[in-house]
Design a protein around this motif. Sequence first.
Motif, PDB file in Angstrom:
ATOM      1  N   LEU A  27       0.864  -1.180   0.000  1.00  5.06           N
ATOM      2  CA  LEU A  27       0.000   0.000   0.000  1.00  5.06           C
ATOM      3  C   LEU A  27       0.899   1.226   0.000  1.00  5.06           C
ATOM      4  O   LEU A  27       2.088   1.134   0.343  1.00  5.06           O
ATOM      5  N   THR A  28       0.331   2.358  -0.344  1.00  5.80           N
ATOM      6  CA  THR A  28       1.097   3.600  -0.276  1.00  5.80           C
ATOM      7  C   THR A  28       0.954   4.230   1.107  1.00  5.80           C
ATOM      8  O   THR A  28      -0.045   4.006   1.804  1.00  5.80           O
ATOM      9  N   ALA A  29       1.945   4.997   1.494  1.00  4.05           N
ATOM     10  CA  ALA A  29       1.824   5.865   2.677  1.00  4.05           C
ATOM     11  C   ALA A  29       2.747   7.043   2.467  1.00  4.05           C
ATOM     12  O   ALA A  29       3.806   6.904   1.845  1.00  4.05           O
ATOM     13  N   ILE A  45       5.940  -0.757   1.715  1.00  2.43           N
ATOM     14  CA  ILE A  45       5.188   0.498   1.658  1.00  2.43           C
ATOM     15  C   ILE A  45       5.794   1.333   0.543  1.00  2.43           C
ATOM     16  O   ILE A  45       7.016   1.507   0.479  1.00  2.43           O
ATOM     17  N   LEU A  46       4.943   1.818  -0.346  1.00  2.69           N
ATOM     18  CA  LEU A  46       5.401   2.683  -1.421  1.00  2.69           C
ATOM     19  C   LEU A  46       5.088   4.131  -1.051  1.00  2.69           C
ATOM     20  O   LEU A  46       3.923   4.462  -0.796  1.00  2.69           O
ATOM     21  N   VAL A  47       6.130   4.945  -0.978  1.00  2.00           N
ATOM     22  CA  VAL A  47       5.902   6.385  -0.798  1.00  2.00           C
ATOM     23  C   VAL A  47       5.768   6.942  -2.214  1.00  2.00           C
ATOM     24  O   VAL A  47       6.739   7.360  -2.844  1.00  2.00           O
ATOM     25  N   ASP A  49       4.640   8.997  -5.660  1.00  2.00           N
ATOM     26  CA  ASP A  49       4.556  10.425  -5.991  1.00  2.00           C
ATOM     27  C   ASP A  49       3.090  10.853  -6.108  1.00  2.00           C
ATOM     28  O   ASP A  49       2.790  12.031  -6.318  1.00  2.00           O
ATOM     29  N   SER A  50       2.160   9.889  -5.922  1.00  4.45           N
ATOM     30  CA  SER A  50       0.737  10.237  -5.803  1.00  4.45           C
ATOM     31  C   SER A  50       0.532  11.150  -4.591  1.00  4.45           C
ATOM     32  O   SER A  50      -0.518  11.781  -4.455  1.00  4.45           O
ATOM     33  N   THR A  51       1.540  11.231  -3.704  1.00  2.00           N
ATOM     34  CA  THR A  51       1.518  12.194  -2.588  1.00  2.00           C
ATOM     35  C   THR A  51       1.200  13.596  -3.094  1.00  2.00           C
ATOM     36  O   THR A  51       0.524  14.380  -2.422  1.00  2.00           O
ATOM     37  N   ALA A  87      10.755   4.350  -2.271  1.00  2.00           N
ATOM     38  CA  ALA A  87      10.427   5.747  -2.595  1.00  2.00           C
ATOM     39  C   ALA A  87      10.286   5.913  -4.099  1.00  2.00           C
ATOM     40  O   ALA A  87      11.100   5.411  -4.874  1.00  2.00           O
ATOM     41  N   ASP A  88       9.256   6.636  -4.491  1.00  2.00           N
ATOM     42  CA  ASP A  88       8.998   6.935  -5.900  1.00  2.00           C
ATOM     43  C   ASP A  88       9.820   8.160  -6.285  1.00  2.00           C
ATOM     44  O   ASP A  88       9.664   9.225  -5.665  1.00  2.00           O
ATOM     45  N   MET A  89      10.684   8.034  -7.280  1.00  2.00           N
ATOM     46  CA  MET A  89      11.489   9.190  -7.677  1.00  2.00           C
ATOM     47  C   MET A  89      10.615  10.173  -8.463  1.00  2.00           C
ATOM     48  O   MET A  89       9.915   9.792  -9.400  1.00  2.00           O
ATOM     49  N   LEU A 186       3.341  -2.957 -12.616  1.00  2.00           N
ATOM     50  CA  LEU A 186       2.517  -2.872 -13.822  1.00  2.00           C
ATOM     51  C   LEU A 186       1.253  -2.088 -13.487  1.00  2.00           C
ATOM     52  O   LEU A 186       0.400  -2.588 -12.747  1.00  2.00           O
ATOM     53  N   GLU A 187       1.135  -0.875 -14.018  1.00  2.00           N
ATOM     54  CA  GLU A 187      -0.062  -0.070 -13.749  1.00  2.00           C
ATOM     55  C   GLU A 187      -0.906   0.056 -15.018  1.00  2.00           C
ATOM     56  O   GLU A 187      -0.364   0.359 -16.095  1.00  2.00           O
ATOM     57  N   GLY A 188      -2.209  -0.158 -14.891  1.00  2.00           N
ATOM     58  CA  GLY A 188      -3.125   0.049 -16.014  1.00  2.00           C
ATOM     59  C   GLY A 188      -2.704  -0.714 -17.249  1.00  2.00           C
ATOM     60  O   GLY A 188      -2.612  -0.134 -18.335  1.00  2.00           O
ATOM     61  N   GLN A 217       0.143  -7.024  -5.270  1.00  2.00           N
ATOM     62  CA  GLN A 217      -0.774  -5.930  -5.617  1.00  2.00           C
ATOM     63  C   GLN A 217      -0.445  -4.714  -4.765  1.00  2.00           C
ATOM     64  O   GLN A 217       0.004  -4.843  -3.621  1.00  2.00           O
ATOM     65  N   VAL A 218      -0.695  -3.533  -5.340  1.00  2.00           N
ATOM     66  CA  VAL A 218      -0.548  -2.292  -4.593  1.00  2.00           C
ATOM     67  C   VAL A 218      -1.780  -1.432  -4.866  1.00  2.00           C
ATOM     68  O   VAL A 218      -2.356  -1.503  -5.959  1.00  2.00           O
ATOM     69  N   LEU A 219      -2.196  -0.661  -3.880  1.00  2.00           N
ATOM     70  CA  LEU A 219      -3.239   0.354  -4.079  1.00  2.00           C
ATOM     71  C   LEU A 219      -2.822   1.614  -3.325  1.00  2.00           C
ATOM     72  O   LEU A 219      -2.024   1.550  -2.382  1.00  2.00           O
ATOM     73  N   VAL A 220      -3.383   2.728  -3.744  1.00  2.95           N
ATOM     74  CA  VAL A 220      -3.214   3.965  -2.983  1.00  2.95           C
ATOM     75  C   VAL A 220      -4.142   3.847  -1.768  1.00  2.95           C
ATOM     76  O   VAL A 220      -5.352   3.644  -1.914  1.00  2.95           O
ATOM     77  N   THR A 221      -3.574   3.926  -0.577  1.00  8.46           N
ATOM     78  CA  THR A 221      -4.336   3.666   0.658  1.00  8.46           C
ATOM     79  C   THR A 221      -5.595   4.535   0.744  1.00  8.46           C
ATOM     80  O   THR A 221      -6.673   4.052   1.088  1.00  8.46           O
TER      81      THR A 221
END
Length: 271
Positions: A27-29, A45-47, A49-51, A87-89, A186-188, A217-221
């Motif tokens: 999940l993202t945080a 945990i994915l940080v 850039d959707s932040t 971390a997402d660059m 893999l997104e979309g 799987q990952v989702l934006v929390t």
Amino acid sequence: MSTHTRTRRLTIPQLVAMKGQQKIVSLTAYSSTIAQVIDPLVDFILVGDSTAMVGYGRPSTLGMRLDETIAHTRAVVDSTRLACVIADMPFGSYQESHEQAFRNCAQVLASSGCDAVKLEANQALASTIEFLVARGIPVMAHIGLMPQFVNAMGGYKAQGMSEDSAATLRADAQANLHAGAFSLLLEGVAEPVARAITEASAKPTIGIGASPTCDGQVLVTEDLLGLGSAHVPRFVKQYADVGRVIREACGRYAQEVRNGTFPTLQHCYGV
Ligand code: KIV
């Protein structure tokens, strides 16, 4: 509730070894509050850039800054001890040259304490991944719908829907794996293409709007909590309506302050 039994932070090699053994959960945080809650539940945990959109209300991910990435990633690392943190660059921090990418990725790793970075990377970026991996930076390669390409794509569009697009995606996957990426996000991506890439890959694939056969799987929390934007993409399953809970609780607070029923003497000192 599904938790794991880990007592130490998962490492990148351990994450890679999960392929074919057990599904990878992510999940993202971007804040300490969410990171602490999800730490015992997820593998990484994915940080993201959707932040930029979720945390700052910006119209796209393009405005995320390197100093913001470092600050949010540091907060997540400092608040967790079990999940590995990726971390997402941000856009513009790694596309210019191999040297620029190394300098910025190294700064993110060193200043935040995270375990790895994620880059949105088509074939053109594969040599950058090779340069980073050779210098000790673990890289997850994000392919398919790459939000940092929103202007080039003319919107957020699923990829791999035509034979040409599917071939491009397979080539992106292969180039990034060959360059040393430890995982593909893999997104979309059209389901049959995501499935084929997963079956052909020795490294784990993480899907978001891709395929149930992905290794994780990952989702934006905020999306699964019902705290995201008004537009909920097809690939999101909303597990709760936390927005309604917050509205009701804060609404009651506002009402009680206005009508004088909060605070009472019970909430005061020296009574
Ligand atoms: O920025 C992000 O949160 C992401 C996920 C959507 C995968 O890249």
